[in-house]
Design an enzyme around this catalytic site. Sequence first.
Site, short mmCIF file in Angstrom:
data_model
loop_
_atom_site.label_atom_id
_atom_site.label_comp_id
_atom_site.label_asym_id
_atom_site.label_seq_id
_atom_site.Cartn_x
_atom_site.Cartn_y
_atom_site.Cartn_z
CB CYS A 88 -0.93 0.01 1.22
SG CYS A 88 -2.07 -1.37 1.23
CG HIS A 338 -6.21 1.74 -0.64
ND1 HIS A 338 -5.04 2.27 -1.17
CD2 HIS A 338 -5.79 0.82 0.28
CE1 HIS A 338 -4.00 1.68 -0.62
NE2 HIS A 338 -4.42 0.80 0.25
C1 LIG Z 1 -15.20 -3.74 3.75
C2 LIG Z 1 -15.15 -4.69 2.57
C3 LIG Z 1 -14.78 -6.09 3.08
C4 LIG Z 1 -16.51 -4.71 1.86
O1 LIG Z 1 -16.37 -5.53 0.73
P1 LIG Z 1 -17.64 -6.37 0.16
O2 LIG Z 1 -18.37 -6.98 1.31
O3 LIG Z 1 -17.08 -7.30 -0.88
O4 LIG Z 1 -18.55 -5.24 -0.45
P2 LIG Z 1 -19.08 -5.16 -1.95
O5 LIG Z 1 -17.89 -4.88 -2.87
O6 LIG Z 1 -19.91 -6.36 -2.25
O7 LIG Z 1 -19.98 -3.87 -1.95
C5 LIG Z 1 -21.32 -3.89 -1.46
C6 LIG Z 1 -21.75 -2.45 -1.33
O8 LIG Z 1 -21.00 -1.81 -0.29
C7 LIG Z 1 -20.27 -0.69 -0.82
N1 LIG Z 1 -18.94 -0.73 -0.19
C8 LIG Z 1 -17.99 -1.67 -0.34
N2 LIG Z 1 -16.92 -1.38 0.41
C9 LIG Z 1 -17.23 -0.22 1.04
C10 LIG Z 1 -16.52 0.59 1.95
N3 LIG Z 1 -15.30 0.25 2.36
N4 LIG Z 1 -17.10 1.73 2.40
C11 LIG Z 1 -18.35 2.08 1.99
N5 LIG Z 1 -19.08 1.34 1.13
C12 LIG Z 1 -18.51 0.21 0.66
C13 LIG Z 1 -20.18 -0.92 -2.30
O9 LIG Z 1 -20.05 0.30 -3.00
C14 LIG Z 1 -21.50 -1.61 -2.58
O10 LIG Z 1 -22.53 -0.63 -2.64
P3 LIG Z 1 -23.66 -0.73 -3.75
O11 LIG Z 1 -24.38 -2.03 -3.45
O12 LIG Z 1 -24.48 0.50 -3.51
O13 LIG Z 1 -22.95 -0.75 -5.07
C15 LIG Z 1 -14.07 -4.18 1.53
O14 LIG Z 1 -14.41 -2.86 1.16
C16 LIG Z 1 -12.68 -4.22 2.11
O15 LIG Z 1 -12.06 -5.27 2.20
N6 LIG Z 1 -12.10 -3.06 2.45
C17 LIG Z 1 -10.76 -2.98 2.99
C18 LIG Z 1 -9.74 -3.01 1.86
C19 LIG Z 1 -8.35 -3.20 2.39
O16 LIG Z 1 -8.11 -3.98 3.28
N7 LIG Z 1 -7.37 -2.47 1.83
C20 LIG Z 1 -6.02 -2.49 2.27
C21 LIG Z 1 -5.90 -1.59 3.44
S1 LIG Z 1 -4.25 -1.46 4.08
#
Ligand SMILES: CC(C)(COP(=O)(O)OP(=O)(O)OC[C@H]1O[C@@H](n2cnc3c(N)ncnc32)[C@H](O)[C@@H]1OP(=O)(O)O)[C@@H](O)C(=O)NCCC(=O)NCCS
Length: 389
Positions: A88, A338
């Site tokens: 990252c 990100h």
């Molecule tokens: C939190 C997380 C697990 C959610 O992923 P998911 O369950 O697969 O979610 P989806 O991709 O199916 O999205 C479902 C809905 O939530 C929304 N959404 C997904 N992640 C989101 C987030 N972080 N914040 C707000 N909304 C989010 C999507 O836009 C989607 O909305 P929609 O239905 O209106 O289109 C994922 O965003 C994640 O892993 N984030 C962290 C990433 C990370 O670790 N990065 C490295 C950091 S060092």
Amino acid sequence: MGKGRVALVAAGITKFGKRAATFRDLIAEAGKATFDSNKKISPKDVKAFIISTVYPERSAYQGHPAPLAAEWCGVRPTEFHERVENQCGSGTSAIRTAYAAIMAGLTDLVMVIGAEKVMVPSHQEIFLNAMGGGDREWESCFGVTPPPLFAMVAQAHMQKYGTTEEQLAMVSVKNHNHSLKNPHAHHQKGATLEQVMTSRMIASPLKLFDCSTNTDGAAGVIVASEERARALTDNPVYILGTAQVSDAYPWANYPKDWSSWPALKFAGEKAYKMAGIGPKDVDIADTHDCFTISEIIEYEELGFCKKGEGGKFIEEGRVDYGGEVVWAPSGGLIACGHPFGATGIRQGYEAFIQLRGEAGDRQVEGAEIFLGHNLSGLGEHHILIYGRN
Ligand SMILES: CC(C)(COP(=O)(O)OP(=O)(O)OC[C@H]1O[C@@H](n2cnc3c(N)ncnc32)[C@H](O)[C@@H]1OP(=O)(O)O)[C@@H](O)C(=O)NCCC(=O)NCCS
């Protein structure tokens, strides 16, 4: 070459989000946007090229991205072409590498593109890709990904300092509302405290809106020696200070108290010293808000408030427009999104437009100093401080 200072002279970005674009499309789009931002530079002027990207082999089935990405930007490098990968923190590392190459006299102008195709059709695949950045034998094989890791960080901070879930949520509300003014951001609907607090639990206490967003995107900057920069623009954005500190990886080797990040404190002190400034001089901070708890710890370790008082610092409105410093005016990783290898370059783009007064609705009036930061582990920190002069 190799003397004086180093500056950004061009910067461009793509829309972040769930894009139909391929890895190649994203890079070409960012390359064009970067050249469009400074008509005095054309692809034939660029002889050194860096691509910052984390896992194109997995998500785009594309290896050896440096010469390919250069070609997709119309560049044929004759001085060097490199890929920088530091998870990252790759984007900030890549700009630091360009800085170092210029200071070493290898070149006087480098194009740096950051790009990531994150959104593959299978969500399982996104998580498996993310696990590639952990220690395969000691951590990833047990399913450790960033959300549970940072949930433990949040629990430690709450237990030790009394930080509340509402204070975590306030970071998300701020960043989602900032992204309303960023046309390139992934999320553009804003958020209320209630919406964040009632969003789906991911890893307690972190809820959906406490997490940064997986997203596709790319950004580019052109970095030049001071002499070259002065010939190319009236408004260069200088790199005043930088630092990179690593004190423990993998996560299991991290000191017992996960609520403190001494490597970030050390990196901040080094970068401030190099820039000849302190936290009070910073007008804009755009740090690694991979989760809301991260931004709170970053206020503390970077010296903006006392250790343990980060929750109070956001609650008192001191990190928003009208406060002491504007934190993540782009919406940050939480709301802008990100795309791993692009994030540090996206911060460079934000520094470029903010310090030149070109940030439109989200302009921080009179901004002169911008602090950009990425982490790539609790003990690995990468900082760039940019200034107008
Ligand atoms: C939190 C997380 C697990 C959610 O992923 P998911 O369950 O697969 O979610 P989806 O991709 O199916 O999205 C479902 C809905 O939530 C929304 N959404 C997904 N992640 C989101 C987030 N972080 N914040 C707000 N909304 C989010 C999507 O836009 C989607 O909305 P929609 O239905 O209106 O289109 C994922 O965003 C994640 O892993 N984030 C962290 C990433 C990370 O670790 N990065 C490295 C950091 S060092």
